[in-house]
Motif scaffolding. Structure first.
Motif, mmCIF file in Angstrom:
data_model
loop_
_atom_site.group_PDB
_atom_site.id
_atom_site.type_symbol
_atom_site.label_atom_id
_atom_site.label_comp_id
_atom_site.label_asym_id
_atom_site.label_seq_id
_atom_site.Cartn_x
_atom_site.Cartn_y
_atom_site.Cartn_z
ATOM 1 N N GLY A 90 3.096 -13.325 -4.192
ATOM 2 C CA GLY A 90 4.527 -13.075 -4.332
ATOM 3 C C GLY A 90 4.878 -11.662 -4.764
ATOM 4 O O GLY A 90 6.039 -11.293 -4.777
ATOM 5 N N PHE A 91 3.897 -10.860 -5.127
ATOM 6 C CA PHE A 91 4.150 -9.473 -5.524
ATOM 7 C C PHE A 91 4.436 -8.663 -4.266
ATOM 8 O O PHE A 91 3.784 -8.853 -3.242
ATOM 9 C CB PHE A 91 2.913 -8.920 -6.249
ATOM 10 N N PRO A 92 5.410 -7.752 -4.291
ATOM 11 C CA PRO A 92 5.718 -6.954 -3.090
ATOM 12 C C PRO A 92 4.521 -6.125 -2.635
ATOM 13 O O PRO A 92 3.700 -5.703 -3.443
ATOM 14 C CB PRO A 92 6.857 -6.033 -3.544
ATOM 15 N N ARG A 93 4.474 -5.908 -1.338
ATOM 16 C CA ARG A 93 3.375 -5.134 -0.738
ATOM 17 C C ARG A 93 3.937 -4.101 0.221
ATOM 18 O O ARG A 93 3.594 -4.069 1.388
ATOM 19 C CB ARG A 93 2.417 -6.090 -0.012
ATOM 20 N N GLU A 94 4.822 -3.255 -0.299
ATOM 21 C CA GLU A 94 5.493 -2.249 0.519
ATOM 22 C C GLU A 94 5.238 -0.866 -0.063
ATOM 23 O O GLU A 94 5.425 -0.651 -1.262
ATOM 24 C CB GLU A 94 6.998 -2.503 0.555
ATOM 25 N N GLN A 109 7.407 -4.725 -9.158
ATOM 26 C CA GLN A 109 8.066 -5.912 -9.697
ATOM 27 C C GLN A 109 8.209 -5.737 -11.205
ATOM 28 O O GLN A 109 7.279 -5.300 -11.872
ATOM 29 C CB GLN A 109 7.232 -7.151 -9.396
ATOM 30 N N GLU A 110 9.411 -6.061 -11.712
ATOM 31 C CA GLU A 110 9.667 -6.010 -13.144
ATOM 32 C C GLU A 110 10.641 -7.117 -13.492
ATOM 33 O O GLU A 110 11.284 -7.687 -12.616
ATOM 34 C CB GLU A 110 10.226 -4.645 -13.558
ATOM 35 N N ASN A 131 -2.481 1.844 -9.941
ATOM 36 C CA ASN A 131 -2.330 0.783 -10.927
ATOM 37 C C ASN A 131 -0.845 0.568 -11.204
ATOM 38 O O ASN A 131 -0.144 1.507 -11.589
ATOM 39 C CB ASN A 131 -3.042 1.140 -12.236
ATOM 40 N N LEU A 132 -0.394 -0.657 -10.987
ATOM 41 C CA LEU A 132 0.986 -1.027 -11.259
ATOM 42 C C LEU A 132 1.021 -1.836 -12.545
ATOM 43 O O LEU A 132 0.201 -2.730 -12.750
ATOM 44 C CB LEU A 132 1.544 -1.865 -10.105
ATOM 45 N N SER A 133 1.953 -1.519 -13.427
ATOM 46 C CA SER A 133 2.094 -2.258 -14.671
ATOM 47 C C SER A 133 3.571 -2.323 -15.039
ATOM 48 O O SER A 133 4.423 -1.851 -14.305
ATOM 49 C CB SER A 133 1.281 -1.605 -15.795
ATOM 50 N N GLU A 134 3.825 -2.902 -16.197
ATOM 51 C CA GLU A 134 5.196 -3.060 -16.666
ATOM 52 C C GLU A 134 5.213 -2.784 -18.161
ATOM 53 O O GLU A 134 4.267 -3.133 -18.869
ATOM 54 C CB GLU A 134 5.668 -4.486 -16.376
ATOM 55 N N VAL A 165 -4.221 2.809 0.720
ATOM 56 C CA VAL A 165 -3.601 2.654 -0.592
ATOM 57 C C VAL A 165 -4.060 1.304 -1.151
ATOM 58 O O VAL A 165 -3.810 0.268 -0.542
ATOM 59 C CB VAL A 165 -2.059 2.688 -0.502
ATOM 60 N N VAL A 166 -4.743 1.328 -2.290
ATOM 61 C CA VAL A 166 -5.217 0.104 -2.956
ATOM 62 C C VAL A 166 -4.277 -0.145 -4.135
ATOM 63 O O VAL A 166 -4.190 0.680 -5.053
ATOM 64 C CB VAL A 166 -6.678 0.252 -3.433
ATOM 65 N N LEU A 167 -3.588 -1.282 -4.103
ATOM 66 C CA LEU A 167 -2.655 -1.634 -5.169
ATOM 67 C C LEU A 167 -3.287 -2.648 -6.105
ATOM 68 O O LEU A 167 -3.823 -3.656 -5.661
ATOM 69 C CB LEU A 167 -1.363 -2.216 -4.572
ATOM 70 N N LYS A 168 -3.217 -2.358 -7.406
ATOM 71 C CA LYS A 168 -3.759 -3.252 -8.436
ATOM 72 C C LYS A 168 -2.725 -3.381 -9.551
ATOM 73 O O LYS A 168 -1.876 -2.504 -9.720
ATOM 74 C CB LYS A 168 -5.060 -2.699 -9.016
ATOM 75 N N THR A 169 -2.823 -4.451 -10.323
ATOM 76 C CA THR A 169 -1.968 -4.587 -11.497
ATOM 77 C C THR A 169 -2.815 -4.424 -12.749
ATOM 78 O O THR A 169 -4.000 -4.746 -12.764
ATOM 79 C CB THR A 169 -1.262 -5.957 -11.546
ATOM 80 N N THR A 170 -2.209 -3.878 -13.774
ATOM 81 C CA THR A 170 -2.861 -3.717 -15.067
ATOM 82 C C THR A 170 -1.971 -4.373 -16.119
ATOM 83 O O THR A 170 -0.786 -4.601 -15.868
ATOM 84 C CB THR A 170 -3.079 -2.224 -15.402
ATOM 85 N N PRO A 171 -2.522 -4.708 -17.288
ATOM 86 C CA PRO A 171 -1.707 -5.364 -18.324
ATOM 87 C C PRO A 171 -0.507 -4.524 -18.738
ATOM 88 O O PRO A 171 -0.521 -3.293 -18.626
ATOM 89 C CB PRO A 171 -2.688 -5.516 -19.496
ATOM 90 N N ALA A 172 0.513 -5.211 -19.225
ATOM 91 C CA ALA A 172 1.723 -4.522 -19.681
ATOM 92 C C ALA A 172 1.407 -3.552 -20.811
ATOM 93 O O ALA A 172 0.504 -3.796 -21.604
ATOM 94 C CB ALA A 172 2.758 -5.542 -20.135
#
Length: 173
Positions: A90-94, A109-110, A131-134, A165-172
Motif C-alpha cells: 500500500g505504500f506509494p511507488r512513484e 507516505q505520512e 531511505n524513506l522515513s517519517e 531507484v531502490v526505495l526502503k523505509t527506515t524507523p521514524a
C-alpha cells in the motif's frame, strides 16, 4: 424516556444551528430601530486586464520540503527502474526526476503529526538507495489519524541516468 429526551434535545439543537447558519446577525441595533440593520458589502476590486487572476507558477521543490503535487517539468522514472520490494504493501511507488536527473521527486507516505523524509543512503554506479522515513510526533500532542501522500525531493550527487531507484523505509525519527 432518557433516549427520547436525548433525541428531542439533539433535534432542537440541530434546528437552532441550521436556522442560524449563514445568517449574519448583528449583536446590537441602534436605538429606535425596529427592523434589521443592513450593512453594504465592501466592493471587491475586479482585476484589470493587465492583472493575472491565475496563481503564480509553483517554485521548484526544495530538497527536504514535502509538497502535494509533483513539480512541473518532472519526468516519471519507468516502473522497471524502481525497486520497491522493501516497501510495505500500500505504500506509494512513484518516482520522478527533475533538474537534469539530479533531483528525485518521490511520492511518500505520512500521517497524523508526522512528516515524510527521504535521503539518498547509497549512490552506486548501478543503483540509488533512498531511505524513506517519517518524523515522530511530539509526546503529549494530539494528532489526527489521516494518511497523506506528499512528494518529497532527494538530491543526488550525479544524474540518475540508467540507475535503478531502490526505495526502503527506515524507523521514524
Amino acid at each position: 424516556m432518557r433516549y427520547s429526551a436525548k433525541v428531542v434535545g439533539t433535534g432542537a439543537l440541530l434546528l437552532m444551528v441550521t436556522a442560524c447558519a449563514g445568517q449574519d446577525m448583528p449583536t446590537s441595533q441602534p436605538a429606535g430601530s425596529t427592523g434589521s440593520v443592513s450593512v453594504p458589502a465592501p466592493a471587491s476590486p475586479s482585476p484589470s486586464p493587465s492583472e493575472s487572476v491565475l496563481p503564480a507558477p509553483a517554485e521548484p521543490n526544495p530538497p527536504g520540503k514535502p509538497r502535494l503535487t509533483v513539480p512541473e517539468g518532472s519526468t516519471p522514472v519507468p516502473a522497471g527502474k524502481i525497486d520497491a520490494t522493501a516497501l510495505p504493501a500500500g505504500f506509494p511507488r512513484e518516482v520522478w526526476t527533475a533538474n537534469g536527473g539530479t533531483v528525485l521527486n518521490i511520492r511518500a507516505q505520512e500521517g497524523g503529526c508526522g512528516h515524510a523524509l527521504g535521503e539518498a543512503a547509497e549512490q552506486a554506479g548501478d543503483r540509488v538507495v533512498v531511505n524513506l522515513s517519517e518524523t515522530k510526533a511530539q509526546t503529549n500532542q494530539m494528532c489526527t489519524m489521516d494518511i497523506r501522500y506528499p512528494v518529497i525531493s532527494v538530491t543526488l550527487a550525479a544524474p540518475l541516468d540508467q540507475r535503478t531507484v531502490v526505495l526502503k523505509t527506515t524507523p521514524a525519527r
